[in-house]
Design an enzyme around this catalytic site. Structure first.
Site, PDB file in Angstrom:
ATOM      1  N   CYS A  89      44.890 -10.255  -5.876  1.00 23.50           N
ATOM      2  CA  CYS A  89      44.957 -10.763  -7.239  1.00 23.50           C
ATOM      3  C   CYS A  89      46.372 -10.530  -7.763  1.00 23.50           C
ATOM      4  O   CYS A  89      46.926  -9.443  -7.577  1.00 23.50           O
ATOM      5  CB  CYS A  89      43.937 -10.015  -8.103  1.00 23.50           C
ATOM      6  N   HIS A 131      37.025 -16.588  -7.687  1.00 28.18           N
ATOM      7  CA  HIS A 131      37.893 -15.529  -8.196  1.00 28.18           C
ATOM      8  C   HIS A 131      38.408 -15.872  -9.607  1.00 28.18           C
ATOM      9  O   HIS A 131      38.377 -15.033 -10.502  1.00 28.18           O
ATOM     10  CB  HIS A 131      39.070 -15.353  -7.214  1.00 28.18           C
ATOM     11  N   GLU A 132      38.867 -17.122  -9.770  1.00 27.98           N
ATOM     12  CA  GLU A 132      39.464 -17.510 -11.053  1.00 27.98           C
ATOM     13  C   GLU A 132      38.407 -17.655 -12.156  1.00 27.98           C
ATOM     14  O   GLU A 132      38.652 -17.300 -13.311  1.00 27.98           O
ATOM     15  CB  GLU A 132      40.266 -18.805 -10.916  1.00 27.98           C
ATOM     16  N   HIS A 135      37.692 -14.371 -13.529  1.00 31.32           N
ATOM     17  CA  HIS A 135      38.699 -13.943 -14.519  1.00 31.32           C
ATOM     18  C   HIS A 135      38.319 -14.412 -15.928  1.00 31.32           C
ATOM     19  O   HIS A 135      38.550 -13.708 -16.906  1.00 31.32           O
ATOM     20  CB  HIS A 135      40.069 -14.536 -14.181  1.00 31.32           C
TER      21      HIS A 135
HETATM   22 ZN   LIG Z   1      43.102 -12.628  -9.894  1.00 32.71          ZN
END
Ligand SMILES: [Zn+2]
Length: 181
Positions: A89, A131-132, A135
């Site tokens: 990340c 993953h995004e 976030h």
């Molecule tokens: Zn990240």
């Protein structure tokens, strides 16, 4: 080209769920340009708006030379297949840990003009999408690890120069000149 500093682990903005985009205006298009410029400069696979300190549901991606962005993404999984592999990340630099993800993921959302788009991802792109989108919910990849791996990841984070530097900044320079006595 505007490269913006990336917020690092420990910054509360990374733990705050982002708000849906309502106005598809010039400001949004500037945010998308900043995300893509910063992502390309850093050389990562994806970058979400909270990583630039902006609490809006937008992320940019750059996977196998496919560069783009998506606004207000909703992720669906077409099957149950999983993948293993190292994940990192840009907000946790230097730390890579094998992270289990779904192999296939579809993100439905909008482009910067408000037109509906669909991002069909497999392998690395599917990992990026998950993953995004995490976030945007205030979730980091280390949260997806089992307890033992997470503990090791935290140890690795605490050993980084940037984490130490972040802690140093938080210490008040006037801590020793209190009113005692
Ligand atoms: Zn990240």
């Amino acid at each position: 080209m505007t490269v913006t500093p990336i917020r690092l682990f420990g910054d509360p903005v990374l733990r705050s769920p982002a708000d849906p985009v309502v106005d598809f205006d010039k400001e949004l298009r500037r945010l998308v340009a900043d995300l893509i410029d910063t992502l390309r400069d850093e050389g990562g696979a994806g970058l979400a708006a909270p990583q630039l300190g902006v609490g809006l549901r937008v992320f940019a991606f750059d996977v196998d030379d496919v560069v783009g962005h998506i606004v207000n993404p909703v992720v669906e999984f077409p099957d149950e297949e999983e993948q293993e592999g190292p994940e990192g990340c840009l907000s946790i630099p230097g730390v890579y840990v094998d992270t289990k993800r779904r192999l296939n993921a579809v993100a439905k959302g909008f482009d910067e003009h408000g037109e509906p788009i669909q991002l069909v991802g497999t392998g690395m792109m599917a990992r990026c999408v998950q993953h995004e989108t995490d976030h945007l919910d205030g979730v980091l990849f280390i949260d997806r690890l089992d307890a033992k791996a997470r503990k090791e990841a935290m140890k690795a984070i605490r050993a980084t120069d940037w984490y130490e530097a972040g802690l140093t900044i938080k210490v008040s320079p006037h801590a020793s000149s209190g009113k005692a006595g």
